[in-house]
Motif scaffolding. Structure first.
Motif, PDB file in Angstrom:
ATOM      1  N   ALA A   1      -0.724 -24.588 -27.233  1.00 42.25           N
ATOM      2  CA  ALA A   1      -1.497 -23.995 -28.331  1.00 42.25           C
ATOM      3  C   ALA A   1      -2.391 -25.038 -29.007  1.00 42.25           C
ATOM      4  CB  ALA A   1      -0.555 -23.378 -29.362  1.00 42.25           C
TER       5      ALA A   1
ATOM      6  N   LEU B   1      -8.995 -20.611 -31.480  1.00 42.47           N
ATOM      7  CA  LEU B   1      -7.600 -20.823 -31.123  1.00 42.47           C
ATOM      8  C   LEU B   1      -7.419 -20.604 -29.621  1.00 42.47           C
ATOM      9  CD1 LEU B   1      -5.627 -19.053 -34.008  1.00 42.47           C
ATOM     10  CD2 LEU B   1      -5.742 -21.512 -33.546  1.00 42.47           C
TER      11      LEU B   1
ATOM     12  N   PRO C   1      -2.521 -19.266 -28.857  1.00 43.05           N
ATOM     13  CA  PRO C   1      -1.806 -19.520 -30.115  1.00 43.05           C
ATOM     14  C   PRO C   1      -0.417 -18.873 -30.168  1.00 43.05           C
ATOM     15  CG  PRO C   1      -3.408 -17.776 -30.431  1.00 43.05           C
ATOM     16  CD  PRO C   1      -3.595 -18.262 -29.026  1.00 43.05           C
TER      17      PRO C   1
END
Length: 369
Positions: free
Chosen positions: A110, A121, A124
């Motif tokens: 992540a 992101l 995530p």
């Protein structure tokens, strides 16, 4: 006594059936129309997605039983002796950041990527356990994250590599979805997101080699050698991938999960060289090396894609294999030295700046053995 035992077994079967069929963590199921669309992909056949060359994990019954031995018999050093500490970062420093491209590692695979005022992101997974239920998996090695989901500012885009629990997390998506602009996934993964309340108009699915421009960034869905599925009968129902992320001046690679194969060199030949590459090197076993690289192979993959600097990922957060928890980083560092390829191993939460040649030399993980 016999009747009691039979009743108990029946109750367990019913409980498992209800859990699998009604628990939201398992995600969605592709419709007939969606499957027809997937069938136009070169990576789809006989009702499922497949690897290049139809590479599969050779997990027959005998191999499966052999793989279970490591989970039954105690194995040394598969987890840290104490909680891993993380570097903290606050929402203001994230939301006000306008510097050069940087990444912040949240452990495992992540990342938060910041570039040109955008917050992206990557895979995530912010949950405590990479499983559909807390009782079905081990807890995260760290007791906290660099920043909690609720404190994250607006997220412009999220990129997912595939639908396994240690990359696509129901609880994280539920908390993130209202602050995310667009979700980018390989083909099929969007069915889980819509099942969890994400509007279809905010999801873009790509096949391998598919490209999309996003506000000054270019996302390219590239091959990986892996598999997919969140339940018992949905294997191969969604595609898996690696990703190339480009700006006008930076070029980075994210491997997702993958066994070693010729696709790395092909990606390097088409899109390399890369300024930075995040390469999975943990949770491996010779029994399933088709779908997870050994650390030495990850270092070689860095050369194949023509990376100037690599970072080992898919380690440091969860116990998903029986090797010592620090072995992945030790082995990749040794091989990378032989291959003369720079490696950086930041602490969880420590910013990584692409415009610097500095390489983190601190073996921070040794403090937690």
């Amino acid at each position: 006594m016999g009747l009691f035992f039979v009743g108990f077994l029946l109750a367990m079967v019913v409980a498992v059936f209800l859990f699998i069929n009604f628990s939201p963590e398992f995600g969605g199921t592709p419709t007939k129309e969606q499957k027809m669309r997937y069938a136009t992909s070169k990576n789809y056949g006989k009702g499922a997605f497949k690897n290049i060359g139809d590479v599969q994990m050779n997990m027959g019954f005998g191999v499966f039983v052999k793989s279970l031995r490591g989970y039954i018999a105690p194995q040394p050093h598969t987890k840290p002796e104490k909680d891993i500490s993380v570097e903290k970062i606050d929402s203001i420093s994230i939301s006000l950041y306008e510097g050069p491209m940087r990444l912040i590692w949240f452990g495992h695979s992540a990342f938060l990527l910041q570039s040109g005022g955008k917050n992206i992101l990557i895979d995530p997974m912010f949950g405590d356990v990479p499983a559909p239920h807390p009782m079905l998996g081990g807890k995260r090695f760290s007791s906290s994250l660099p920043i909690e989901i609720e404190k994250l500012p607006k997220i412009d885009a999220v990129i997912f590599s595939h639908d396994h629990y240690d990359h696509l997390d129901y609880g994280s998506v539920k908390l993130l979805k209202e602050k995310v602009g667009v979700f980018y996934t390989p083909l099929g993964v969007g069915v889980h997101l819509t099942e969890w309340g994400v509007d279809q108009s905010n999801i873009i699915e790509l096949d391998w080699w598919g490209e999309v421009n996003f506000q000054g960034l270019r996302f390219i869905c590239t091959p990986a050698q892996h598999f997919s599925g969140r339940g018992i009968t949905d294997g191969g129902s969604t595609l898996w991938s690696s990703w190339v992320i480009q700006t006008a001046s930076e070029n980075i690679f994210f491997s997702g999960d993958s066994g070693y194969g010729a696709h790395f060199k092909e990606i390097g030949d088409i899109y390399g060289p890369f300024d930075f590459a995040m390469l999975e090197c943990g949770q491996y076993n010779e029994l399933w090396k088709e779908i997870h690289m050994m650390p030495e192979e990850a270092a070689q993959a860095g050369l194949d894609i023509k990376a100037k600097k690599i970072m080992p990922i898919h380690w440091g957060s969860f116990k998903l294999a029986m090797h010592p928890w620090t072995e992945p980083v030790s082995r990749i560092l040794k091989k990378a030295t032989e291959l003369n390829i720079p490696v950086t191993v930041p602490k969880i939460g420590e910013p990584i700046y692409l415009d610097t040649q500095n390489i983190s030399k601190e073996k921070w993980w040794e403090a937690f053995n």
